[in-house]
Scaffold this motif. Structure first.
Motif, short mmCIF file in Angstrom:
data_model
loop_
_atom_site.label_atom_id
_atom_site.label_comp_id
_atom_site.label_asym_id
_atom_site.label_seq_id
_atom_site.Cartn_x
_atom_site.Cartn_y
_atom_site.Cartn_z
N ARG A 180 -18.18 47.07 -64.87
CA ARG A 180 -18.71 48.44 -64.64
C ARG A 180 -19.46 48.99 -65.75
NH1 ARG A 180 -13.41 51.60 -62.76
NH2 ARG A 180 -14.97 53.34 -62.04
N ARG A 181 -19.36 48.52 -66.84
CA ARG A 181 -20.19 48.94 -67.92
C ARG A 181 -21.61 48.35 -67.60
NH1 ARG A 181 -22.99 46.95 -72.43
NH2 ARG A 181 -22.15 44.82 -71.96
N LEU A 182 -21.98 47.19 -66.93
CA LEU A 182 -23.10 46.94 -66.81
C LEU A 182 -23.67 47.39 -65.52
CD1 LEU A 182 -22.67 43.12 -67.51
CD2 LEU A 182 -23.76 44.76 -68.97
N GLY A 183 -22.93 48.20 -64.71
CA GLY A 183 -23.46 48.62 -63.27
C GLY A 183 -23.11 47.63 -62.22
N VAL A 184 -22.31 46.55 -62.59
CA VAL A 184 -21.91 45.76 -61.42
C VAL A 184 -20.71 46.39 -60.55
CG1 VAL A 184 -20.83 43.41 -60.90
CG2 VAL A 184 -22.74 43.79 -62.94
N THR A 185 -20.67 46.42 -59.34
CA THR A 185 -19.42 47.06 -58.65
C THR A 185 -18.34 46.11 -58.53
OG1 THR A 185 -20.97 48.25 -57.15
CG2 THR A 185 -18.70 47.66 -56.27
N VAL A 186 -17.19 46.36 -58.69
CA VAL A 186 -15.91 45.58 -59.06
C VAL A 186 -15.17 46.04 -57.71
CG1 VAL A 186 -13.96 44.73 -60.26
CG2 VAL A 186 -16.16 45.77 -61.38
N GLY A 196 -24.24 39.04 -64.68
CA GLY A 196 -24.26 40.08 -64.01
C GLY A 196 -25.16 41.06 -64.17
N ARG A 197 -25.73 41.67 -63.28
CA ARG A 197 -27.01 42.58 -63.35
C ARG A 197 -26.44 43.97 -62.43
NH1 ARG A 197 -27.67 39.44 -66.37
NH2 ARG A 197 -29.45 38.07 -66.97
N ASN A 214 -7.37 38.93 -68.49
CA ASN A 214 -8.84 38.25 -68.57
C ASN A 214 -9.54 38.94 -67.24
OD1 ASN A 214 -7.58 36.81 -66.36
ND2 ASN A 214 -7.94 34.81 -67.82
N LEU A 215 -8.88 39.30 -66.20
CA LEU A 215 -9.75 39.84 -65.13
C LEU A 215 -9.99 41.36 -65.20
CD1 LEU A 215 -8.04 38.13 -61.86
CD2 LEU A 215 -9.73 37.51 -63.22
N ARG A 216 -8.96 41.92 -65.86
CA ARG A 216 -8.97 43.54 -66.35
C ARG A 216 -10.15 43.75 -67.30
NH1 ARG A 216 -7.03 45.91 -70.24
NH2 ARG A 216 -5.61 44.44 -70.48
N VAL A 217 -10.20 42.98 -68.27
CA VAL A 217 -11.44 43.17 -69.06
C VAL A 217 -12.52 42.61 -68.47
CG1 VAL A 217 -12.22 41.68 -71.43
CG2 VAL A 217 -9.92 42.23 -71.14
N ALA A 218 -12.85 41.82 -67.48
CA ALA A 218 -14.04 41.27 -66.95
C ALA A 218 -14.52 42.64 -66.07
CB ALA A 218 -13.82 40.33 -66.03
N LEU A 270 -20.48 37.55 -57.90
CA LEU A 270 -19.42 36.93 -58.94
C LEU A 270 -18.08 36.92 -58.52
CD1 LEU A 270 -21.07 38.22 -62.52
CD2 LEU A 270 -21.69 36.35 -60.87
N ALA A 271 -17.16 35.83 -58.76
CA ALA A 271 -16.12 35.95 -58.32
C ALA A 271 -15.03 35.18 -59.44
CB ALA A 271 -15.90 35.39 -56.80
#
Length: 206
Positions: A133-139, A107-108, A124-128, A45-46
């Motif tokens: 990270r809450r979902l286990g998606v690497t940022v 996101g998964r 909006n990017l910081r909130v994303a 995701l981008a």
């Protein structure tokens, strides 16, 4: 009368590029990691705002299409490109939620979220990033000079040390292309499939 050429823009870019060279190992690491994850069925995701949105979409296009040589398509979504979703979310939940809500939908755990911001201060990017990270998606974040809020919110960040936003954005494009090169090299290290496409770890030939 012939005016002297103003080389300030080029000079700023060359100066920043020298410092950017230290980030090459990180970009190589991201490319190899992204190849392994997407090869195992994860997705990228981008997102970004303004010119950074265009660069994020450039990255996803290279992965779904191709960078140089032919290879399989990989799952990559530019979140800002869905104008109906972004405008509806902005209208109903506020502009700060336009990417976070899409991250929550798409996101998964194991996916990667790449966020681009020349300032590193886009709310909006910081909130994303926090939602991912809450979902286990690497940022991973591409930002301007450190320290900045987005770099702190990400798992890893490449922070371009340049005083001018245009210079930061130009080096973000260099990073995007180098990421694609590293991605393709990692795929090429695998064995070939029956169609002549490289197979990454965990993928079977058809």
């Amino acid at each position: 009368m012939k005016l002297a050429a103003d080389t300030a823009h080029c000079d700023q870019l060359m100066k920043a590029l020298e410092g950017f060279r230290a980030s090459v190992p990180l970009v190589e690491h991201w490319g190899a990691g992204l190849a392994a994850r997407l090869g195992d069925g994860a997705r990228l995701l981008a997102a970004g705002n303004g010119g950074s949105a265009a660069q994020a979409q450039h990255l996803t296009a290279e992965l779904v299409g191709r960078y140089r040589d032919d290879r399989p398509p990989f799952s990559a979504l530019a979140l800002h490109a869905d104008t109906s979703a972004t405008t509806a979310i902005a209208n109903d939940y506020g502009v700060q939620e336009i990417f976070a809500r899409q991250v929550a939908a798409h996101g998964r755990a194991g996916d990667v979220l790449i966020l681009l911001s020349t300032s590193g201060a886009s709310a909006n990017l910081r909130v994303a990033a926090t939602e991912a990270r809450r979902l286990g998606v690497t940022v991973w974040a591409l930002t301007g000079p450190a320290p900045n809020p987005l770099a702190v919110a990400a798992d890893e960040a490449l922070c371009v040390d340049a005083a001018v936003a245009a210079t930061v954005q130009e080096l973000h494009l260099v990073a995007v292309h180098m990421l694609c090169e590293a991605f393709d090299r990692s795929l090429g290290a695998g064995r070939s499939s029956a169609r002549g496409w490289p197979v990454v770890a965990g993928e079977e030939s058809p």
